[in-house]
Design a protein around this motif. Structure first.
Motif, PDB file in Angstrom:
ATOM      1  N   THR A 167       0.823  -1.215   0.000  1.00 11.29           N
ATOM      2  CA  THR A 167       0.000   0.000   0.000  1.00 11.29           C
ATOM      3  C   THR A 167       0.853   1.259   0.000  1.00 11.29           C
ATOM      4  OG1 THR A 167      -0.211  -0.081   2.428  1.00 11.29           O
ATOM      5  CG2 THR A 167      -1.976  -1.102   1.116  1.00 11.29           C
ATOM      6  N   GLY A 168       2.157   1.086  -0.195  1.00 14.53           N
ATOM      7  CA  GLY A 168       3.023   2.243  -0.411  1.00 14.53           C
ATOM      8  C   GLY A 168       3.537   2.940   0.830  1.00 14.53           C
ATOM      9  N   ARG A 169       3.487   2.320   1.989  1.00 13.34           N
ATOM     10  CA  ARG A 169       4.052   2.966   3.187  1.00 13.34           C
ATOM     11  C   ARG A 169       5.565   3.117   3.043  1.00 13.34           C
ATOM     12  NH1 ARG A 169       0.268   2.581   7.439  1.00 13.34           N
ATOM     13  NH2 ARG A 169      -1.779   2.714   6.415  1.00 13.34           N
ATOM     14  N   PRO A 170       6.126   4.150   3.615  1.00 15.68           N
ATOM     15  CA  PRO A 170       7.577   4.340   3.519  1.00 15.68           C
ATOM     16  C   PRO A 170       8.328   3.135   4.095  1.00 15.68           C
ATOM     17  CG  PRO A 170       6.526   6.309   4.379  1.00 15.68           C
ATOM     18  CD  PRO A 170       5.471   5.256   4.352  1.00 15.68           C
ATOM     19  N   PRO A 171       9.343   2.644   3.410  1.00 18.75           N
ATOM     20  CA  PRO A 171      10.072   1.462   3.895  1.00 18.75           C
ATOM     21  C   PRO A 171      10.556   1.586   5.336  1.00 18.75           C
ATOM     22  CG  PRO A 171      10.714   1.932   1.644  1.00 18.75           C
ATOM     23  CD  PRO A 171       9.829   3.082   2.085  1.00 18.75           C
ATOM     24  N   ALA A 172      11.027   2.756   5.711  1.00 21.97           N
ATOM     25  CA  ALA A 172      11.545   2.922   7.075  1.00 21.97           C
ATOM     26  C   ALA A 172      10.461   2.695   8.119  1.00 21.97           C
ATOM     27  CB  ALA A 172      12.146   4.313   7.233  1.00 21.97           C
ATOM     28  N   SER A 173       9.205   3.029   7.782  1.00 15.09           N
ATOM     29  CA  SER A 173       8.125   2.866   8.751  1.00 15.09           C
ATOM     30  C   SER A 173       7.728   1.402   8.928  1.00 15.09           C
ATOM     31  CB  SER A 173       6.901   3.671   8.302  1.00 15.09           C
ATOM     32  OG  SER A 173       6.282   3.073   7.155  1.00 15.09           O
ATOM     33  N   ILE A 174       8.159   0.547   8.015  1.00 16.73           N
ATOM     34  CA  ILE A 174       7.805  -0.875   8.084  1.00 16.73           C
ATOM     35  C   ILE A 174       8.850  -1.669   8.860  1.00 16.73           C
ATOM     36  CG2 ILE A 174       7.030  -2.856   6.707  1.00 16.73           C
ATOM     37  CD1 ILE A 174       6.687  -0.995   4.328  1.00 16.73           C
ATOM     38  N   VAL A 175      10.049  -1.080   9.012  1.00 19.96           N
ATOM     39  CA  VAL A 175      11.149  -1.806   9.644  1.00 19.96           C
ATOM     40  C   VAL A 175      10.792  -2.358  11.024  1.00 19.96           C
ATOM     41  CG1 VAL A 175      13.473  -1.557  10.617  1.00 19.96           C
ATOM     42  CG2 VAL A 175      12.986  -0.702   8.320  1.00 19.96           C
ATOM     43  N   PRO A 176      10.139  -1.616  11.925  1.00 17.25           N
ATOM     44  CA  PRO A 176       9.824  -2.175  13.245  1.00 17.25           C
ATOM     45  C   PRO A 176       8.970  -3.444  13.158  1.00 17.25           C
ATOM     46  CG  PRO A 176       9.535   0.201  13.261  1.00 17.25           C
ATOM     47  CD  PRO A 176       9.750  -0.186  11.838  1.00 17.25           C
TER      48      PRO A 176
END
Length: 353
Positions: A190-199
């Motif tokens: 859905t296009g979330r920024p990669p850094a926000s998915i890291v956790p």
């Protein structure tokens, strides 16, 4: 002479004919006699009582005889649960399942350890800002988890953490308790920024690392294990091919192929105790092979890549669904051939004068 008109024989009649043999065929033949106008007309067939198999010896009461109380009770005992026939094979001891479950546990632990690499690769690709690389690693991790197959019922909360959806969370896909493979899937596609998915990727790594230890203690009751092969593909039919389980990535067809492989593994562990018990292995093996061929054909038709469920043609859908339905029908016979306890025999009814 007018041609014979084909007619369908209901399944109960086929079963009865199998018991009666040549006598049953003769009864059907005499039931179709020419009418005055040259067509075949159905003539009444004398009543035949129900087959009585309470003592394990099929028999048929004489023509025109009323069913006895004993034969009626014996026939009723054939459907103690779920409308299925009582198994004709001897009950298996519980210890017969120790080998298959142990073999499956070894397989599952090895597969869980192999999941660690793609789970770590998701995090590494996200930190590098490589969305497509993270998506590819996610697909590999999802493959490995689905190949666990029969273990899902023994993982408890860990299964929900790794493979749970957002449906049970108060905030849905935005809920911080929505974690695991499908949280990462949602955020990636859905296009979330990669850094926000890291956790969430890091949480998936930690939970994946717990899998081998959990599987080493896994206990699957024999009756549960006997139904696993059917349940794995039943879930695929309900959740994967409907695009419910992995809606954002469209991985339903790929996941169905994984579930088929997991089913093959379960059936391989059960083969030593199923061989020679009933005839379920022949249709199961045939339709597992058939479904595998059809899945491969769809993949070839999309340039060697697994298409999203939504990208499949109507003909492809029909091919996969038809073959899967036939395989599920065949697999439904597995638990009956793996009974560990049969219903008690019907007591003899005292004869009255």
């Amino acid at each position: 002479m007018s041609p014979l008109v084909p007619f369908a024989v209901p399944r109960p009649a086929l079963l009865l004919l199998a018991v009666l043999g040549a006598a049953g065929i003769a009864l059907v033949a005499t039931a179709l006699v020419p009418s005055g106008d040259g067509h075949h007309a159905a003539m009444p067939v004398p009543a035949i009582s129900k087959v009585a198999v309470g003592d394990g010896k099929p028999r048929v009461a004489p023509i025109d005889a009323e069913p006895s109380a004993q034969s009626t009770a014996d026939a009723a005992a054939q459907t103690p649960t779920a409308g299925g026939l009582r198994s004709e094979v001897d009950a298996l001891p519980v210890k017969a399942f120790h080998g298959p479950v142990a073999a499956y546990r070894r397989y599952a632990i090895k597969d869980a350890r192999a999941m660690a690499a793609p789970a770590a690769a998701i995090t590494a690709r996200l930190r590098a800002g490589d969305r497509s690389g993270a998506e590819a690693a996610w697909g590999q991790a999802y493959d490995k988890y689905l190949l666990l197959g029969a273990a899902y019922g023994a993982l408890g909360a860990l299964d929900a953490a790794i493979d749970g959806g957002s449906g049970g969370q108060p905030l849905g896909t935005r809920d911080p308790h929505f974690t695991g493979l499908h949280r990462v899937e949602h955020d990636l596609w859905t296009g979330r920024p990669p850094a926000s998915i890291v956790p969430f990727a890091r949480r998936l790594e930690r939970d994946t690392a717990r899998l081998p230890r959990k599987l080493a203690k896994m206990e699957i009751p024999p009756l549960d294990y006997a139904t696993r092969a059917h349940e794995i593909l039943e879930d695929a039919q309900r959740d994967q091919l409907s695009d419910v389980a992995a809606p954002w990535s469209g991985a339903g067809l790929r996941a169905t192929a994984d579930d088929l492989q997991a089913t093959r593994t379960v059936m391989a562990t059960l083969h030593p105790i199923l061989s020679g018990r009933g005839d379920v292995l022949i249709p199961v093996n045939f339709y597992m092979k058939d479904l595998g061929k059809r899945l491969s054909a769809v993949r070839r038709g999309h340039h060697g890549r697994w298409p999203a469920v939504s990208a499949m043609t109507q003909r492809e859908h029909a091919s996969i669904n038809g073959s899967l339905g036939a395989l599920l029908e065949a697999l439904s016979g597995v638990p009956g051939d793996l009974e560990t306890q049969l219903p008690p025999a019907v007591p003899a009814i005292p004869k009255t004068t």
